[in-house]
Design an enzyme around this catalytic site. Sequence first.
Site, PDB file in Angstrom:
ATOM      1  N   ASP A  77      -9.076  -5.412  -0.154  1.00 48.44           N
ATOM      2  CA  ASP A  77      -8.973  -6.266  -0.971  1.00 48.44           C
ATOM      3  C   ASP A  77      -8.666  -7.278  -0.636  1.00 48.44           C
ATOM      4  O   ASP A  77      -8.228  -7.974   0.349  1.00 48.44           O
ATOM      5  CB  ASP A  77      -8.567  -5.595  -2.126  1.00 48.44           C
ATOM      6  CG  ASP A  77      -7.375  -6.284  -2.883  1.00 48.44           C
ATOM      7  OD1 ASP A  77      -8.890  -6.336  -4.224  1.00 48.44           O
ATOM      8  OD2 ASP A  77      -6.358  -6.098  -3.724  1.00 48.44           O
TER       9      ASP A  77
ATOM     10  N   ASP B 111      -3.629  -3.443  -2.115  1.00 51.04           N
ATOM     11  CA  ASP B 111      -1.989  -3.232  -2.391  1.00 51.04           C
ATOM     12  C   ASP B 111      -1.517  -3.496  -3.723  1.00 51.04           C
ATOM     13  O   ASP B 111      -0.746  -3.208  -4.808  1.00 51.04           O
ATOM     14  CB  ASP B 111      -1.337  -5.083  -2.260  1.00 51.04           C
ATOM     15  CG  ASP B 111      -1.920  -6.330  -2.006  1.00 51.04           C
ATOM     16  OD1 ASP B 111      -3.103  -6.156  -3.109  1.00 51.04           O
ATOM     17  OD2 ASP B 111      -0.803  -7.227  -3.013  1.00 51.04           O
TER      18      ASP B 111
ATOM     19  N   ASP C  36      -5.761  -0.949  -7.258  1.00 56.50           N
ATOM     20  CA  ASP C  36      -6.360  -0.423  -5.987  1.00 56.50           C
ATOM     21  C   ASP C  36      -6.156   1.358  -5.452  1.00 56.50           C
ATOM     22  O   ASP C  36      -6.364   1.492  -4.621  1.00 56.50           O
ATOM     23  CB  ASP C  36      -5.921  -1.098  -4.497  1.00 56.50           C
ATOM     24  CG  ASP C  36      -6.280  -2.081  -4.786  1.00 56.50           C
ATOM     25  OD1 ASP C  36      -7.268  -3.224  -5.189  1.00 56.50           O
ATOM     26  OD2 ASP C  36      -5.273  -3.654  -4.261  1.00 56.50           O
TER      27      ASP C  36
END
Length: 623
Positions: A324, A517, A521
């Site tokens: 991410d 994080d 996610d």
Amino acid sequence: MTKKQRKMLIRIIIAFILFMVLFVCGHTGRTERIENTWILFIIYFIPYVVIGYDIILKAARNIRHGQVFDENFLMMIATFGAFGVREYSEAVAVMLFYQVGELFQSYAVGKSRQSIADMMDICPEYANIERDGKLVQTDPDEVEVGSIIVIKPGERIPLDGVVIEGESLVDTAALTGESVPRKAAVGDQVISGCVNGSGVLKVQVLKEFEDSTVTKILELVENASSKKARAENFITRFAKYYTPVVTIGAVLLALVPPLIFGGGWGEWIQRACIFLVISCPCALVISVPLGFFGGIGAASKIGVLVKGSNYLEAVAQMRTIVFDKTGTLTKGEFKVQEILPQGIGGEELLELAALGELYSTHPIAGSVKEAYGREPDGKRVGQAEEIPGQGICVPVDGVEALIGNGKLMEARNIAYIPCKSPGTIVYVAREGKYLGALVISDSVKEGAAQAIQCMKQVGVKKCVMLTGDRTAAAEAVAAQTGVDEFHGELLPGDKVAKVEELLAAQGDKGKLAFAGDGINDAPVLTRADIGIAMGSMGSDAAIEAADVVLMDDDVGKIASLVKISRKTLRIVKQNIVFALGVKGLVLALGAFGMANMWEAVFADVGVSVIAILNAMRALKTKG
């Protein structure tokens, strides 16, 4: 050394002294003068009981509970058989050296557990709460959210919270593996388990103890050994069938040849006893889990928590990693990077934007106010009107100001100059006239590019970045970090779909990991073969869903974890091949009468000690 280990060492020393006296007497012919077999039996049985009574009790207890075939049973039957054929010294020697191996094994396991058990020391014993001007020590479990706690120098932070008074350096080594303390001042968040340095801190509690960082870490550590790797499961299944097979084989070896060829019962019973001693699966049963435990311990030393040996094994096979962007490769801290005024001064443009964003709680608004650096004068600002998906319309000094994206400018028919810079663009207009733009973007983490490079060096074939941010912003970060592939403007569901695509394209060739994080996610972390969460600033949902947690958010440690996992797997495979190879060879020699009891002892205890020493190398692995 534990109290139990010290007791065992004393027993070994006493039994060894008695055995050596008997050994010397036997080789000088003194024991041969004792004609009464029962007296000779009792003389040797004394050191045997001193060193082996617990093995016999365990075997008897297990038989009573229906667990017949284990190493205790094998040792008991083998040594009883040796006594039966009057190989008294061999019976004592087998039990003595077996217990030496067990002591060594116990010490090795304790040493491997220590690096993880050290994390148990992060659990705080109390929290200081001020009552009537005095500090009262309270159980952290009883402190409510919103309470103010006082942390004195040298004390462990008991609960997650935000500093409201004081300044200090906080030692995070127990959680992150980092030796450099972090500064904590008013407004900074601190996490439980860290040690306060030189200053007194007053902290407002943000989470209850059961939801705090320290509690979650302890849960991860305690559950780490419950999830076994395929190699461990193989050994468990192998031992389940192996032990009964060799026991039956020993019985057949003792009975069938004398019945077929006649006579020689003593010789074949002795061979069967040797066969049983050799067949003990101790080296496999302990060294394989010990290897994985050592690997998990080595990872914890660098601030990486692995939730089970199965995940450590999966990391060794990782070929694709998906990141991410925000908070993983970038800092997650939005800042004004460019000020692009049009017919107005830069400071004036920034001031107008800060006044307009005065009452907004959006992160973008926060970055504008932070860049302004002063407290905007609220008297100059009227009632703001928020326009969903576009921005805000707000009177500043009695004149209408527009602050937002390109859609807002187009909706109000304001001619503006589209900005191509990567990041979030905030356009500013007043009285229908375009005044310029601010470019707000997240900055790439220091070491992110090096982390990607390290991934390639350890054999990760593809590094991919996914983000919900604009494609232009994603492209800029991709260029700075050196990822192989990137995809922008993705919703949480789109990220899952993209990971599905990558999994399908990869097939069975290695494993795919996802590092993130945010709370959005969590679905992707669960779907990937290996989910890696940022533990310091990551959301609880992400940490819960992940298989691996980076305690200090340093993505560079993923490459270190790959090194640790691959070395651990090599060690485990070496132990399996070595133990099975040596045992297979000596078992064959024992069956044909070409191996004596001493060689049997080496095949059991010697192989175990060598395998355990090899497994302990995993603990010393450096990323």
